[in-house]
Design an enzyme around this catalytic site. Structure first.
Site, PDB file in Angstrom:
ATOM      1  CE1 TYR A   1      -4.133   1.604   0.322  1.00 44.26           C
ATOM      2  CE2 TYR A   1      -3.442   2.403   2.472  1.00 44.26           C
ATOM      3  CZ  TYR A   1      -4.338   2.409   1.428  1.00 44.26           C
ATOM      4  OH  TYR A   1      -5.433   3.214   1.482  1.00 44.26           O
TER       5      TYR A   1
ATOM      6  NE  ARG B   1      -6.536  12.310  -6.090  1.00 43.25           N
ATOM      7  CZ  ARG B   1      -6.646  11.308  -5.226  1.00 43.25           C
ATOM      8  NH1 ARG B   1      -5.635  10.523  -4.942  1.00 43.25           N
ATOM      9  NH2 ARG B   1      -7.790  11.059  -4.624  1.00 43.25           N
TER      10      ARG B   1
ATOM     11  CE  LYS C   1      -6.823   2.899  -1.719  1.00 42.07           C
ATOM     12  NZ  LYS C   1      -6.987   3.762  -0.558  1.00 42.07           N
TER      13      LYS C   1
ATOM     14  CD  GLU D   1      -9.102   4.463  -3.565  1.00 50.56           C
ATOM     15  OE1 GLU D   1      -9.968   3.800  -2.976  1.00 50.56           O
ATOM     16  OE2 GLU D   1      -8.510   5.439  -3.038  1.00 50.56           O
ATOM     17  CG  ASP D   2      -6.241   7.156  -5.970  1.00 52.95           C
ATOM     18  OD1 ASP D   2      -6.917   7.536  -4.989  1.00 52.95           O
ATOM     19  OD2 ASP D   2      -5.101   6.694  -5.859  1.00 52.95           O
TER      20      ASP D   2
ATOM     21  CG  ASP E   1     -10.980   4.750  -0.076  1.00 54.79           C
ATOM     22  OD1 ASP E   1     -11.453   4.727   1.070  1.00 54.79           O
ATOM     23  OD2 ASP E   1      -9.802   4.458  -0.341  1.00 54.79           O
ATOM     24  CG  ASP E   2      -9.537   8.855  -3.242  1.00 47.10           C
ATOM     25  OD1 ASP E   2      -8.554   8.477  -2.605  1.00 47.10           O
ATOM     26  OD2 ASP E   2      -9.890   8.340  -4.316  1.00 47.10           O
TER      27      ASP E   2
ATOM     28  CG  ASN F   1      -1.397   9.028   1.282  1.00 53.43           C
ATOM     29  OD1 ASN F   1      -0.754   9.095   2.312  1.00 53.43           O
ATOM     30  ND2 ASN F   1      -2.700   8.803   1.255  1.00 53.43           N
TER      31      ASN F   1
END
Ligand SMILES: O=C([O-])CC(=O)C(=O)O
Ligand SMILES: [Mg+2]
Length: 643
Positions: free
Chosen positions: A191, A244, A262, A334-335, A357-358, A499
């Site tokens: 991760y 992203r 994930k 995600e992202d 999630d973000d 991150n």
């Protein structure tokens, strides 16, 4: 019918030759091969197949149940469990309609069933692997010890990552056992931060596909693509379009490392079984010039499709998922870049079980950390003032959830509680005079104030008690910023969430030294403990990995069909509730990751309970003890005996 089934097995599995050969094995000597019962719904055309297979399978059925089922409590005869599979009982044995067959060499090459040297002598005889392995028979624990020893020899994190990915491809149960038993050590490998580097180099390190790639080339064929995936009972999908990736920007198709990572955590931390997880990367191109020029790039070589072309592909995907897997499959976004992330969530939250999630996962984990931090600094949520650097998915998502919780606590309307929260973006403090030019998700945060250009100016003017970095830009909490926070707060609360580590707004060491050891600090990527003025400070990891595995498990076990904001608050409350007095004494605002399965069960239970309360759960009757039920549903990586 048999040949048709065998054909589809051949098509969908690269082990075609072994499939045929061991199938004929099975007719020659039926007790020999490993037979896996995948489903027993006996639907439509499969009925005939079932009848045909029945006599052949009679003898080998015992072996089948040994392999297929996790050793879990049986919820009742003929009852579908949360994984949608019928459980065998004494009076109602499972009757498989689909079989896949692996024995001998192909068994050793099948990561779902391979046990390596842990195959016993009896198993080696029964499943045609005698002589294919060296004679030693070892335990799973010894295998684990050896692997951890080997992993620790690698100095370069990416080598550890690749070794772990190889293990996942070779022996799935051992991979998850390693991850579960060594979670604190291995989390930074599978991760953040290492997964970020893995995505950047994904084209070079790519060996085998670990998820589904849906590019513009698959337009009009997405349902077919989903059907190509070998597993049929999918419960959780993590999907990215790679625009992203963490704070690293547009990595195009190479973002695949994120859904894969994930979902590994969904299994290891949340206990969702691996076969129910599907990583997906949507490839609409990339605007990353370096990748477009990179000869090893694995995606389509074009600029990103946008507008209608983009939304049509996404819509086809969303519809195909629902058509193929039903109403209860969780789709975790995600992202995605801000502009698509908010829009996709708003567009599909009423019709699909979706979770970003973000935006939402990060919000839930940060709210939990803030609530826990208040035990150390005192005061209620509404008595604190919040300042964010970064007004994207994480920043506005967290701000909104904090405002919602404040509003629940004080009964004040959310429009009022939002006023306790300020955001700074790349153009400075978000204020009402900027309203016209603001993106829609920033507008609720445009309060009355004179314009301020820098974070430092905003810190000095707003005097926040809690400072949260969610900008994706590293080194932005400078010495001056942290010192300013420490000048008017006895215990400044500072979260550097971006991150991977390179993008963190400041390091743990900087936060503690610049605040003279007074900061309560948490970060998105892990930092080691820091010694400051003779005292050791252990930073918290405010990462959504605390929330999404348990959150998803809660949705799965309750059969939830939609995500509601109150479920995020429920998850947050459960996480904050897991911080013990002992943790607080050490200055911790998050419980240690080594207890994560217990934490996930608590989160799952709270989320499921909320789903029942809101009438969004379809799994009836409601289990009496949801924590116990969540625990009983968790995947165990311990090897099964193959009779
Ligand atoms: O992956 C992580 O560590 C947290 C996250 O979702 C992100 O930074 O986008
Ligand atoms: Mg993310």
């Amino acid at each position: 019918m048999i040949s048709l089934k065998a054909g589809s097995f051949l098509q969908n599995n690269s082990t075609s030759f072994s499939g045929i050969s061991s199938f004929s094995h099975s007719q020659r000597k039926v007790s020999a091969p490993v037979v896996v019962a995948l489903n027993s719904n006996g639907r439509g055309g499969e009925r005939k197949f079932k009848a045909l297979m029945e006599s052949t399978l009679k003898e080998i059925r015992e072996g089948a149940s040994a392999l297929d089922m996790d050793p879990k409590p049986n919820p009742g005869a003929g009852v579908e469990d949360v994984y949608g599979e019928d459980r065998a009982t004494e009076d109602q044995p499972v009757t498989p309609w689909t079989t896949s067959v692996a024995s001998g060499y192909s068994l050793l090459r099948d990561p779902h069933h391979n046990k390596g040297l842990a195959f016993t002598d009896k198993e080696r005889d029964a499943h045609y692997v005698r002589g294919l392995l060296p004679p030693a028979v070892v335990t799973q624990e010894l295998q684990e010890k050896k692997l951890m020893h080997n992993l620790r020899q690698y100095q370069v994190p990416l080598q550890r990552y690749m070794a772990l990915m190889d293990l996942q491809e070779r022996n799935q149960r051992l991979f998850y056992k390693l991850l579960i038993d060594n979670v604190e050590e291995l989390l930074p490998v599978v991760y953040t931060p290492t997964v970020g580097e893995a995505c950047q180099k994904y084209g070079s390190i790519f060996r085998r596909p670990q998820g589904l790639y849906i590019s513009l080339k698959e337009k009009g064929k997405i349902l077919e693509v989903l059907k190509n995936w070998p597993e049929k009972k999918i419960q959780v999908i993590v999907v990215t379009d790679g625009e992203r990736i963490l704070g690293l920007g547009d990595l195009g198709c190479q973002g695949m490392g994120i859904p894969v990572g994930k979902l590994a955590l969904y299994t290891a931390l949340g206990g969702v079984r691996p076969s129910s997880c599907l990583p997906v990367t949507i490839d609409v191109g990339t605007n990353n010039e370096e990748l477009l020029k990179d000869e090893f790039y694995i995606g389509i070589r074009q600029k990103r499709a946008t507008g209608q072309e983009y939304s049509e592909l996404l819509h086809e995907f969303m519809c195909a998922v629902k058509q193929n897997y039903g109403e209860k499959v969780l789709i975790q976004f995600e992202d995605f870049a801000n502009h698509n992330a908010f829009e996709l969530l708003a567009k599909y939250r009423a019709s699909h079980l979706v979770f970003n999630d973000d935006i939402q996962g990060t919000a839930s984990v940060v709210l939990a950390g803030v609530v826990a931090a208040l035990k150390l600094v005192g005061g209620t949520l509404a008595e604190h003032t919040f300042l964010f650097l970064g007004a994207g998915e994480a920043g506005t998502g967290i701000a909104e959830l904090i405002a919602l919780e404040m509003s629940k606590q004080t009964k004040a309307p959310i429009e009022e509680t939002r006023k306790k929260i300020w955001l700074v973006d790349s153009k400075g403090l978000i204020v009402s005079s900027r309203m016209e030019s603001l993106q829609h998700f920033k507008k609720p945060w445009a309060h009355e104030h004179e314009p301020l250009k820098t974070l430092l100016d905003a810190v000095k003017a707003i005097k926040p008690t809690v400072l949260i970095g969610s900008s994706g830009v590293g080194k932005t909490f400078t010495k001056e910023v942290v010192e300013a926070m420490a000048s008017f707060n006895e215990r400044p609360v500072i979260f550097a969430l971006s991150n991977p580590t390179s993008q963190s707004e400041c390091t743990a060491e900087q936060a503690y030294t610049w605040s003279k050891g007074r900061a309560i600090f948490a970060s998105g990527s892990p930092f080691d403990p820091v010694e400051c003025n003779g005292k050791v400070f252990v930073p918290g990891q405010a990462n959504n990995a605390y929330i999404f595995p348990g959150f998803g498990l809660g949705l799965v076990i309750s059969g939830a069909i939609r995500v509601h904001d109150d479920m995020l608050l429920a998850a947050s409350e459960a996480l904050a509730g897991q911080v013990t007095e002992d943790n607080f004494d050490k200055g911790l605002i998050y419980p240690p990751f080594c207890n994560i399965r217990k934490i996930s069960a608590e989160i799952a239970a709270n989320v499921a309970s909320k789903a029942y309360e809101l009438g969004l759960a379809t799994r009836l009757p409601r289990p009496a003890n949801l924590v116990k039920y969540a625990e009983s549903c968790m995947y165990s990586p311990v090897y099964r005996n193959y009779r």
